[in-house]
Write an enzyme that holds these catalytic residues in place. Structure first.
Site, PDB file in Angstrom:
ATOM      1  N   LYS A 126       3.284 -15.224   2.157  1.00  0.00           N
ATOM      2  CA  LYS A 126       3.429 -15.928   0.877  1.00  0.00           C
ATOM      3  C   LYS A 126       4.914 -16.199   0.679  1.00  0.00           C
ATOM      4  CE  LYS A 126       1.789 -17.530  -3.049  1.00  0.00           C
ATOM      5  NZ  LYS A 126       0.948 -18.746  -3.119  1.00  0.00           N
ATOM      6  N   ASP A 171      -2.827 -18.166   0.403  1.00  0.00           N
ATOM      7  CA  ASP A 171      -3.847 -18.849  -0.424  1.00  0.00           C
ATOM      8  C   ASP A 171      -4.517 -19.965   0.376  1.00  0.00           C
ATOM      9  OD1 ASP A 171      -1.377 -20.127  -0.467  1.00  0.00           O
ATOM     10  OD2 ASP A 171      -1.470 -20.711  -2.570  1.00  0.00           O
ATOM     11  N   TYR A 189       0.819  -1.219   0.000  1.00  0.00           N
ATOM     12  CA  TYR A 189       0.000   0.000   0.000  1.00  0.00           C
ATOM     13  C   TYR A 189       0.852   1.268   0.000  1.00  0.00           C
ATOM     14  CZ  TYR A 189      -4.673  -1.951   0.932  1.00  0.00           C
ATOM     15  OH  TYR A 189      -5.873  -2.577   0.850  1.00  0.00           O
ATOM     16  N   ASP A 204      -6.237  -7.021   4.265  1.00  0.00           N
ATOM     17  CA  ASP A 204      -7.402  -6.377   3.644  1.00  0.00           C
ATOM     18  C   ASP A 204      -8.312  -7.438   3.029  1.00  0.00           C
ATOM     19  OD1 ASP A 204      -9.011  -4.258   2.549  1.00  0.00           O
ATOM     20  OD2 ASP A 204      -8.044  -4.634   0.623  1.00  0.00           O
ATOM     21  N   ASP A 261     -12.140  -9.144   4.564  1.00  0.00           N
ATOM     22  CA  ASP A 261     -13.409  -9.094   3.828  1.00  0.00           C
ATOM     23  C   ASP A 261     -13.992 -10.505   3.703  1.00  0.00           C
ATOM     24  OD1 ASP A 261     -13.446  -6.324   3.408  1.00  0.00           O
ATOM     25  OD2 ASP A 261     -14.096  -6.550   1.324  1.00  0.00           O
TER      26      ASP A 261
HETATM   27  C1  IPM Z   1     -10.243  -1.221   4.350  1.00  0.00           C
HETATM   28  C2  IPM Z   1     -10.545  -0.618   3.000  1.00  0.00           C
HETATM   29  C3  IPM Z   1      -9.413   0.329   2.628  1.00  0.00           C
HETATM   30  C4  IPM Z   1      -8.151  -0.494   2.549  1.00  0.00           C
HETATM   31  C5  IPM Z   1      -9.632   1.112   1.326  1.00  0.00           C
HETATM   32  C6  IPM Z   1     -10.937   1.874   1.354  1.00  0.00           C
HETATM   33  C7  IPM Z   1      -8.483   2.016   1.031  1.00  0.00           C
HETATM   34  O1  IPM Z   1     -10.758  -1.605   2.053  1.00  0.00           O
HETATM   35  O2  IPM Z   1     -10.083  -0.465   5.323  1.00  0.00           O
HETATM   36  O3  IPM Z   1     -10.179  -2.449   4.442  1.00  0.00           O
HETATM   37  O4  IPM Z   1      -7.877  -1.137   1.529  1.00  0.00           O
HETATM   38  O5  IPM Z   1      -7.407  -0.503   3.534  1.00  0.00           O
HETATM   39 MG    MG Z   2     -10.826  -3.547   2.867  1.00  0.00          MG
END
Ligand code: IPM
Ligand code: MG
Length: 365
Positions: A196, A229, A147, A253, A257
């Site tokens: 990884k 993975d 990032y 990240d 999710d």
């Molecule tokens: C998160 C979000 C952010 C990230 C984005 C909005 C930049 O997806 O906080 O998980 O990737 O960190």
């Molecule tokens: Mg995110």
């Protein structure tokens, strides 16, 4: 701060875009209900971040917002982004504001707890027997990795090439793994580091350092490593086997999710971004949900639960944090649901859900 002591705290609100303002408002009301019940004083100041800040100032994180955040005891953020600011040729993006505030405040560790509520097990797309007993704390590195590496475009043999560099220093890995180890000592004393290392040099360094930190500093912690993975697979085949999971910025990240589907909705998951020293930043892990913004149907519970993390980590108010979590649990126990978790029930809207929680906080006193 001593337990039971009066606390006077300055909280900066960064509502942001989309559903951000709606959900932050409900979390603010929950914090105010806590202040009333426990006799504290919280002052709130709103500042701009994200797309709305671009519209107003051309900058997704104006200096004024940064200064206010630095002077605060804690920061509560809604969400940033939306289709309006998605043009890939735009000079800047709302997400730049979020990355910048994390970096500016040195918030290197992002805590994302995944602990499905017992009454919501059927809201998950996964089978009940898979999610029963899940209680994971993700510790995602937040101010390094791909990032924040060098990035750009160059011409190679007449062709445009884009690149993003991924770097981790020993110190960056040490501090986040140490934080994961400390968290594990207060939980089930297990840390899984995700990398990884079969492909990436950065991961080989990560693995070396993670192993050393846990072995030398947390001898009572059971430690293992999993490739990212394989972790994506384990998370949906046997998620109940994990305790603390520590990983880099991008892997964290993506995996969080995925993990958000265990409790059934992104709308329930809070997160805390911590660094030393200075204020922590608290936000739901979901985005700005532009498709439902302004309709009054967004689930405010993730942000309300983020405010509980704020009380716990930044203000050291454990009873108060527990009171918010208990209020949310009781509202869910009573069967109240926003549309994202309704699963056939008659749903309530954002403000009704918020009101149910603040009433439950007040009633318990
Ligand atoms: C998160 C979000 C952010 C990230 C984005 C909005 C930049 O997806 O906080 O998980 O990737 O960190
Ligand atoms: Mg995110």
């Amino acid at each position: 701060m001593i337990k039971g002591e009066f606390v006077d705290a300055k909280i900066v609100l960064l509502p942001g875009d989309g559903i951000g303002p709606e959900i932050v408002e409900q979390a603010q009301l929950a914090l105010q209900a806590i202040a009333n019940r426990f006799g504290h004083q919280f002052s709130f100041e709103s500042q701009m971040i994200g797309g709305c800040a671009i519209d107003e100032t051309g900058n997704p994180l104006p200096d004024e917002s940064i200064e206010a955040c630095r002077a605060a005891d804690a920061i509560l953020l809604g969400a940033v982004g939306g289709p309006k600011w998605d043009d890939p040729r735009a000079k800047t993006r709302p997400e730049v504001g979020l990355l910048k505030i994390r970096k500016e405040l040195g918030l290197f560790a992002n805590l994302r707890p995944i602990c499905p509520h017992a009454d919501l097990l059927d809201a998950s797309p996964l089978k009940r027997e898979i999610i029963e007993g899940v209680d994971i704390l993700f510790v995602r590195e937040l101010t390094g990795g791909i990032y924040f590496g060098d990035s750009g475009r160059r011409n190679e043999g007449g062709q445009e090439v884009a690149y993003n560099e991924m770097n981790y220093s020993v110190g960056e890995v040490e501090r986040v793994v140490r934080l994961a180890g400390e968290a594990a000592m207060k939980r089930n004393r297990r840390v899984t580091s995700v990398d990884k290392a079969n492909v990436l040099e950065v991961s080989r360094l990560w693995r070396e350092v993670a192993e050393r930190v846990i072995r030398d500093e947390f001898p009572e912690v059971q430690y293992d490593v999993v490739l990212v993975d394989a972790m994506a697979m384990h998370l949906i085949s046997h998620p109940a086997d994990f305790d603390v999971v520590v990983t880099g910025n991008m892997f964290g990240d993506i995996l969080t999710d995925e993990a958000s589907m265990l409790p059934g909705s992104l709308g329930l998951l809070p997160s805390a971004s911590l660094g030393e020293p200075g204020p922590g930043l608290y936000e739901p892990i979901h985005g700005s949900a532009p498709d439902i913004a302004g309709q009054g149907i967004a689930n405010p519970l993730a942000t309300i639960l983020a405010s509980a993390m704020l009380l716990r980590h930044s203000l050291n108010l454990q009873d108060e944090a527990n009171a918010i979590e208990a209020a949310v649990a009781s509202v869910l126990d009573e069967g109240h649901r926003t549309p994202d978790i309704a699963a056939g029930r008659e749903p309530v809207g954002t403000t009704t859900m918020g009101k149910l929680v603040t009433d439950a906080i007040a009633k318990a006193s």
